[in-house]
Design an enzyme around this catalytic site. Sequence first.
Site, PDB file in Angstrom:
ATOM      1  N   ASP A   1      38.069  26.382  39.035  1.00  0.00           N
ATOM      2  CA  ASP A   1      39.397  27.271  38.414  1.00  0.00           C
ATOM      3  C   ASP A   1      40.919  26.893  38.155  1.00  0.00           C
ATOM      4  OD1 ASP A   1      39.602  29.275  36.249  1.00  0.00           O
ATOM      5  OD2 ASP A   1      38.912  30.787  38.347  1.00  0.00           O
TER       6      ASP A   1
ATOM      7  N   LEU B   1      46.083  46.324  47.157  1.00  0.00           N
ATOM      8  CA  LEU B   1      46.943  45.496  47.498  1.00  0.00           C
ATOM      9  C   LEU B   1      46.645  44.296  45.829  1.00  0.00           C
ATOM     10  CD1 LEU B   1      46.979  42.880  49.949  1.00  0.00           C
ATOM     11  CD2 LEU B   1      48.428  44.943  49.781  1.00  0.00           C
ATOM     12  N   GLY B   2      45.679  44.934  45.260  1.00  0.00           N
ATOM     13  CA  GLY B   2      45.459  44.222  44.016  1.00  0.00           C
ATOM     14  C   GLY B   2      43.456  44.139  43.803  1.00  0.00           C
ATOM     15  N   GLU B   3      43.271  44.766  42.260  1.00  0.00           N
ATOM     16  CA  GLU B   3      41.792  44.458  41.950  1.00  0.00           C
ATOM     17  C   GLU B   3      41.753  43.942  40.531  1.00  0.00           C
ATOM     18  OE1 GLU B   3      42.955  48.511  40.211  1.00  0.00           O
ATOM     19  OE2 GLU B   3      42.339  49.405  42.243  1.00  0.00           O
ATOM     20  N   GLY B   4      40.497  42.954  40.438  1.00  0.00           N
ATOM     21  CA  GLY B   4      40.256  42.066  39.367  1.00  0.00           C
ATOM     22  C   GLY B   4      38.189  42.954  39.268  1.00  0.00           C
ATOM     23  N   GLY B   5      37.805  41.454  38.990  1.00  0.00           N
ATOM     24  CA  GLY B   5      36.295  41.803  38.118  1.00  0.00           C
ATOM     25  C   GLY B   5      35.281  41.180  39.778  1.00  0.00           C
ATOM     26  N   PHE B   6      36.100  40.695  40.944  1.00  0.00           N
ATOM     27  CA  PHE B   6      35.266  40.750  42.111  1.00  0.00           C
ATOM     28  C   PHE B   6      35.428  41.994  42.537  1.00  0.00           C
ATOM     29  CE2 PHE B   6      35.020  40.780  46.486  1.00  0.00           C
ATOM     30  CZ  PHE B   6      33.946  40.392  47.076  1.00  0.00           C
ATOM     31  N   GLY B   7      36.277  42.468  42.653  1.00  0.00           N
ATOM     32  CA  GLY B   7      36.677  44.347  43.509  1.00  0.00           C
ATOM     33  C   GLY B   7      37.592  44.509  43.447  1.00  0.00           C
ATOM     34  N   SER B   8      38.040  44.727  44.551  1.00  0.00           N
ATOM     35  CA  SER B   8      39.632  45.456  45.261  1.00  0.00           C
ATOM     36  C   SER B   8      40.128  44.595  46.070  1.00  0.00           C
ATOM     37  CB  SER B   8      39.644  47.005  45.120  1.00  0.00           C
ATOM     38  OG  SER B   8      39.249  47.382  43.868  1.00  0.00           O
TER      39      SER B   8
END
Length: 412
Positions: A204, A75-82
């Site tokens: 945040d 669904l999405g990707e970021g600094g946490f992971g996927s």
Amino acid sequence: MGICLSAQIKAVSPGASPKYMSSEANDSLGSKSSSVSIRTNPRTEGEILQSPNLKSFTFAELKAATRNFRPDSVLGEGGFGSVFKGWIDEQTLTASKPGTGVVIAVKKLNQDGWQGHQEWLAEVNYLGQFSHPNLVKLIGYCLEDEHRLLVYEFMPRGSLENHLFRRGSYFQPLSWTLRLKVALGAAKGLAFLHNAETSVIYRDFKTSNILLDSEYNAKLSDFGLAKDGPTGDKSHVSTRIMGTYGYAAPEYLATGHLTTKSDVYSYGVVLLEVLSGRRAVDKNRPPGEQKLVEWARPLLANKRKLFRVIDNRLQDQYSMEEACKVATLALRCLTFEIKLRPNMNEVVSHLEHIQTLNEAGGRNIDMVQRRMRRRSDSVAINQKPNAGFARQTAVGVIATAYPRPSDSPLFV
């Protein structure tokens, strides 16, 4: 974390706000910031506060629910992971066939990412203890060997960020009425955190962390940077500066002193983004307009210049009274004087009043249009209507696209 628990969007966003001094991940769209290594000391279930509302999943269960974390489930990707889309049975919470049961969003920690165990643990402990209509629901987690996963309710409308700033057929610009609804819902979520027995500072607050369900109800997500507020006679919490550039309160940046009023400032930035349709920081704009707060602050207090701030996609959807009240509220949240900022209960109260004005305006629109339809029956068929007219209502002058006869003295 900032990853949308929603529909698949992978395009990189131009001009998005960068992060600073933070192990916080980038938003779901993949712009990168400096790496922070994950701590390697042993982790146990004992670190997790007991909660009857959370299920402890095995890695095998989540592997089955997401079809082995298939790439087409991302669904999405970021600094946490996927983040992966999955399905579980509503009663047993065990993996179910795709398209059956309850849709979930599974965040899988990337050990080489920018967030680590502490952020994961904060998310589990805060969302595991709290339940509120304007907080995203955490269904469970997985802590097994090196694996760190979080299981959330699926949010089909995606993030407020995408609806405000994306262009294209997938995301349509939010109407004025929906923007007020989302702003109020997010404010209620923040007020709930601040009013907890031990206040929680979100730290945040930004558009990418406000997720929308199918009815556009706003829910706060990503508690990786949240902190307990001051207790006893303490006025603030001292902490390392972390967050997202463009949203953090100036006193927090200068001193590292964190209070609930730091969140109020961040809320003011988001409210300004909602009003303007502009990002907090956008390097693609002219030099004098790249920092939204600095550019808009002098315009918000001037009714004659306020139109320059308001998103032009909202044309004819609001009364000037509503717009001025939203602008005034944003200014109060953004004031440098901490004591002069409203608390989130006050923000909620003001927004509820503005929403009432908006609803009254909508009723007046319907009434006027019904009257006009009745009048139009007596108008000669060969009269050519103009594009629109303005009318006075209880909440001010509201424009409409309803046609008017060009030579009728009623509309002079």
